[in-house]
Design a protein around this motif. Structure first.
Motif, PDB file in Angstrom:
ATOM      1  N   VAL A   1     -27.094  15.083 -28.412  1.00  0.00           N
ATOM      2  CA  VAL A   1     -25.474  15.137 -28.100  1.00  0.00           C
ATOM      3  C   VAL A   1     -25.555  14.943 -26.644  1.00  0.00           C
ATOM      4  CG1 VAL A   1     -23.213  16.158 -28.072  1.00  0.00           C
ATOM      5  CG2 VAL A   1     -24.754  16.625 -29.972  1.00  0.00           C
ATOM      6  N   PRO A   2     -25.343  13.529 -26.090  1.00  0.00           N
ATOM      7  CA  PRO A   2     -25.060  13.407 -24.864  1.00  0.00           C
ATOM      8  C   PRO A   2     -23.743  13.337 -24.416  1.00  0.00           C
ATOM      9  CG  PRO A   2     -26.330  11.456 -25.937  1.00  0.00           C
ATOM     10  CD  PRO A   2     -25.523  12.458 -26.956  1.00  0.00           C
ATOM     11  N   VAL A   3     -23.394  14.091 -23.253  1.00  0.00           N
ATOM     12  CA  VAL A   3     -21.819  14.211 -23.053  1.00  0.00           C
ATOM     13  C   VAL A   3     -21.745  13.544 -21.645  1.00  0.00           C
ATOM     14  CG1 VAL A   3     -20.172  16.067 -22.674  1.00  0.00           C
ATOM     15  CG2 VAL A   3     -21.840  16.435 -24.333  1.00  0.00           C
TER      16      VAL A   3
ATOM     17  N   VAL B   1     -32.893   9.988 -34.363  1.00  0.00           N
ATOM     18  CA  VAL B   1     -32.179  11.841 -34.878  1.00  0.00           C
ATOM     19  C   VAL B   1     -30.610  11.332 -34.629  1.00  0.00           C
ATOM     20  CG1 VAL B   1     -33.971  13.295 -34.179  1.00  0.00           C
ATOM     21  CG2 VAL B   1     -32.310  12.676 -32.385  1.00  0.00           C
ATOM     22  N   PRO B   2     -30.021  12.143 -35.559  1.00  0.00           N
ATOM     23  CA  PRO B   2     -28.495  11.863 -35.398  1.00  0.00           C
ATOM     24  C   PRO B   2     -27.984  12.207 -34.090  1.00  0.00           C
ATOM     25  CG  PRO B   2     -29.400  13.296 -37.354  1.00  0.00           C
ATOM     26  CD  PRO B   2     -30.413  13.064 -36.603  1.00  0.00           C
ATOM     27  N   THR B   3     -27.149  11.243 -33.584  1.00  0.00           N
ATOM     28  CA  THR B   3     -26.775  11.279 -32.017  1.00  0.00           C
ATOM     29  C   THR B   3     -25.351  11.183 -32.140  1.00  0.00           C
ATOM     30  OG1 THR B   3     -28.819  10.243 -31.371  1.00  0.00           O
ATOM     31  CG2 THR B   3     -26.973  10.148 -30.051  1.00  0.00           C
TER      32      THR B   3
ATOM     33  N   PRO C   1     -34.311  21.971 -31.972  1.00  0.00           N
ATOM     34  CA  PRO C   1     -33.055  22.327 -31.429  1.00  0.00           C
ATOM     35  C   PRO C   1     -32.150  21.264 -31.517  1.00  0.00           C
ATOM     36  CG  PRO C   1     -34.225  22.181 -29.433  1.00  0.00           C
ATOM     37  CD  PRO C   1     -35.136  21.990 -30.590  1.00  0.00           C
ATOM     38  N   ILE C   2     -31.015  21.369 -31.598  1.00  0.00           N
ATOM     39  CA  ILE C   2     -29.887  20.359 -31.259  1.00  0.00           C
ATOM     40  C   ILE C   2     -29.904  20.308 -29.751  1.00  0.00           C
ATOM     41  CG2 ILE C   2     -27.314  19.651 -31.164  1.00  0.00           C
ATOM     42  CD1 ILE C   2     -27.213  21.470 -33.961  1.00  0.00           C
ATOM     43  N   VAL C   3     -29.914  19.130 -29.206  1.00  0.00           N
ATOM     44  CA  VAL C   3     -30.246  19.016 -27.683  1.00  0.00           C
ATOM     45  C   VAL C   3     -28.796  18.404 -27.091  1.00  0.00           C
ATOM     46  CG1 VAL C   3     -31.301  18.257 -25.615  1.00  0.00           C
ATOM     47  CG2 VAL C   3     -32.773  19.125 -27.601  1.00  0.00           C
ATOM     48  N   VAL C   4     -28.072  19.121 -26.188  1.00  0.00           N
ATOM     49  CA  VAL C   4     -27.095  18.584 -25.473  1.00  0.00           C
ATOM     50  C   VAL C   4     -27.102  18.685 -24.028  1.00  0.00           C
ATOM     51  CG1 VAL C   4     -24.394  19.189 -25.500  1.00  0.00           C
ATOM     52  CG2 VAL C   4     -25.743  20.010 -27.407  1.00  0.00           C
ATOM     53  N   GLY C   5     -26.857  17.548 -23.573  1.00  0.00           N
ATOM     54  CA  GLY C   5     -26.998  17.342 -22.101  1.00  0.00           C
ATOM     55  C   GLY C   5     -25.696  16.857 -21.622  1.00  0.00           C
ATOM     56  N   GLN C   6     -25.247  17.155 -20.259  1.00  0.00           N
ATOM     57  CA  GLN C   6     -24.158  16.874 -19.770  1.00  0.00           C
ATOM     58  C   GLN C   6     -24.521  15.843 -18.422  1.00  0.00           C
ATOM     59  OE1 GLN C   6     -22.356  18.058 -16.717  1.00  0.00           O
ATOM     60  NE2 GLN C   6     -20.412  16.600 -16.874  1.00  0.00           N
ATOM     61  N   SER C   7     -24.153  14.839 -18.164  1.00  0.00           N
ATOM     62  CA  SER C   7     -24.271  13.994 -16.963  1.00  0.00           C
ATOM     63  C   SER C   7     -25.919  13.765 -16.701  1.00  0.00           C
ATOM     64  CB  SER C   7     -23.359  14.748 -15.654  1.00  0.00           C
ATOM     65  OG  SER C   7     -23.578  13.976 -14.674  1.00  0.00           O
ATOM     66  N   TYR C   8     -26.102  14.227 -15.448  1.00  0.00           N
ATOM     67  CA  TYR C   8     -27.730  14.267 -15.243  1.00  0.00           C
ATOM     68  C   TYR C   8     -28.386  15.028 -16.480  1.00  0.00           C
ATOM     69  CZ  TYR C   8     -32.108  14.529 -12.740  1.00  0.00           C
ATOM     70  OH  TYR C   8     -33.541  14.350 -12.287  1.00  0.00           O
ATOM     71  N   GLY C   9     -27.899  15.788 -16.949  1.00  0.00           N
ATOM     72  CA  GLY C   9     -28.504  16.878 -18.150  1.00  0.00           C
ATOM     73  C   GLY C   9     -28.589  15.894 -19.233  1.00  0.00           C
ATOM     74  N   GLY C  10     -27.569  14.992 -19.518  1.00  0.00           N
ATOM     75  CA  GLY C  10     -27.672  14.163 -20.514  1.00  0.00           C
ATOM     76  C   GLY C  10     -28.749  12.891 -20.475  1.00  0.00           C
TER      77      GLY C  10
ATOM     78  N   ARG D   1     -20.832  18.231 -35.789  1.00  0.00           N
ATOM     79  CA  ARG D   1     -21.044  17.026 -36.523  1.00  0.00           C
ATOM     80  C   ARG D   1     -22.467  16.697 -36.522  1.00  0.00           C
ATOM     81  NH1 ARG D   1     -16.397  15.592 -34.132  1.00  0.00           N
ATOM     82  NH2 ARG D   1     -17.531  14.163 -32.240  1.00  0.00           N
ATOM     83  N   ALA D   2     -23.046  16.850 -35.328  1.00  0.00           N
ATOM     84  CA  ALA D   2     -24.610  16.619 -35.249  1.00  0.00           C
ATOM     85  C   ALA D   2     -25.535  17.550 -36.148  1.00  0.00           C
ATOM     86  CB  ALA D   2     -24.930  16.619 -33.794  1.00  0.00           C
ATOM     87  N   ALA D   3     -25.008  18.842 -36.124  1.00  0.00           N
ATOM     88  CA  ALA D   3     -25.581  19.678 -36.915  1.00  0.00           C
ATOM     89  C   ALA D   3     -25.535  19.563 -38.512  1.00  0.00           C
ATOM     90  CB  ALA D   3     -25.210  21.080 -36.700  1.00  0.00           C
ATOM     91  N   ALA D   4     -24.223  18.980 -38.825  1.00  0.00           N
ATOM     92  CA  ALA D   4     -24.093  18.620 -40.288  1.00  0.00           C
ATOM     93  C   ALA D   4     -24.967  17.656 -40.616  1.00  0.00           C
ATOM     94  CB  ALA D   4     -22.671  18.478 -40.541  1.00  0.00           C
TER      95      ALA D   4
END
Length: 321
Positions: free
Chosen positions: A155-157, A255-257, A128-137, A310-313
């Motif tokens: 995708v770190p947010v 991987v694309p980031t 998958p594309i993995v997206v994490g925010q804050s601690y989840g990042g 953009r990451a998916a593309a």
């Protein structure tokens, strides 16, 4: 002559306060779970149950929430924006929401990543594309470092990624201690007023206001359950040492980031973390959100969704816009 009666009265008072606190804590937890039940399914990974919500169809995107969160944080604004073109998978991190905690001493970002990789695979999301925010990042970064074959893009947010010098907040020092976990945590569950919850939300979202309806959707008192408070406190107390161990490995990420961070974030410093992260990952592109604070997945959800597109593309999962 009056010493023994006074001691007895004091002990009786302490016992009464303790009983009232435990009763109120149990009632508060029951009410939180009744008003905000799990919306997804339970997935067993090596004996640990992980709560997952799935919506939409298309390439797989995993959303990982931050400290004190649960799937409802990601399902408020961001997931609905993505579900028309992705299969969106939202996980409760171990010990939070409705996921089981990991054993003490084995609940760091790498162990959480291991568990979530297994849960994603059980849902058929092998890359998958993995997206994490804050601690989840930080968990998403551990996923990318330790399981490079198990994601297509990252995708770190507002992600915590590099060591910092600010001491651990007093709240977490108390609640992560053995005595604090036993004494302070039940008091918090039982007696924290709604006004304090609302103040904390305003501080997290600053300088933007808390979006209308967020508190009702998210259910902050789920996080105030005793088990969640304890798990969250231990995770936060151990995070710095785990980041110190992980940060030297970021140059392995290929991987694309797509990094995204608000310039007005006072919770996770944009320069210390995201700018430094972009320098370490060769495949990284960074998007700055001018004037945005720590919660762009809500206050700038379209921009975060665009970063995921953009990451998916870049990963060949959808056509470039």
């Amino acid at each position: 002559m009056l010493v023994l009666p006074t001691i007895g009265i004091g002990m009786a008072l302490v016992a009464a306060i303790s009983a009232a606190t435990l009763w109120r804590a149990a009632r508060a937890e029951a009410r939180a779970e009744a008003s905000h039940p799990p919306h997804g399914r339970m997935i067993a990974v090596d004996g640990t149950r992980i709560h997952a919500e799935v919506m939409g169809s298309g390439p797989d995107v995993v959303l990982i929430h931050g400290s004190s969160g649960n799937t409802r944080d990601m399902s408020f604004a961001l997931a609905p924006l993505l579900a028309d073109r992705y299969r969106v998978i939202l996980f409760d991190r171990p010990g939070l929401g409705y996921s089981d905690p990991l054993p003490k001493g084995h609940e760091g970002i790498s162990e959480q990543a291991d568990l979530l990789v297994g849960a994603a695979q059980r849902l058929g999301a092998d890359r998958p594309i993995v997206v994490g925010q804050s601690y989840g990042g930080a968990v998403a970064l551990a996923w990318a470092v330790h399981h490079p074959e198990a994601l297509s893009a990252l995708v770190p947010v507002s992600a915590a990624s590099h060591p910092w010098e600010v001491p651990l907040d007093l709240f977490y020092r108390i609640t992560s201690s053995r005595l604090g976990a036993r004494l302070a945590v039940p008091l918090l569950t039982a007696w924290v007023p709604q006004s304090k919850i609302e103040t904390t939300l305003r501080e997290v979202f600053a300088p933007q206001p808390v979006p209308k309806g967020y508190g009702d959707h998210f259910g902050p008192r789920l996080t105030l359950r005793r088990s969640s408070l304890r798990a969250n406190a231990r995770q936060r107390a151990n995070l710095l040492a785990e980041i110190e161990a992980l940060a030297p490995l970021y140059d392995q990420i290929a991987v694309p980031t797509e990094i995204i961070h608000g310039t007005a974030d006072i919770t996770v410093d944009p320069g210390l973390h995201s700018r430094a992260l972009a320098d370490r990952i060769k495949t990284a592109e960074i998007t700055w959100l001018d004037g945005i604070g720590h919660m762009p997945q809500h206050v700038a959800a379209p921009e975060v969704a665009a970063a995921i597109d953009r990451a998916a593309a870049r990963a060949g999962l959808r056509k470039p816009l």
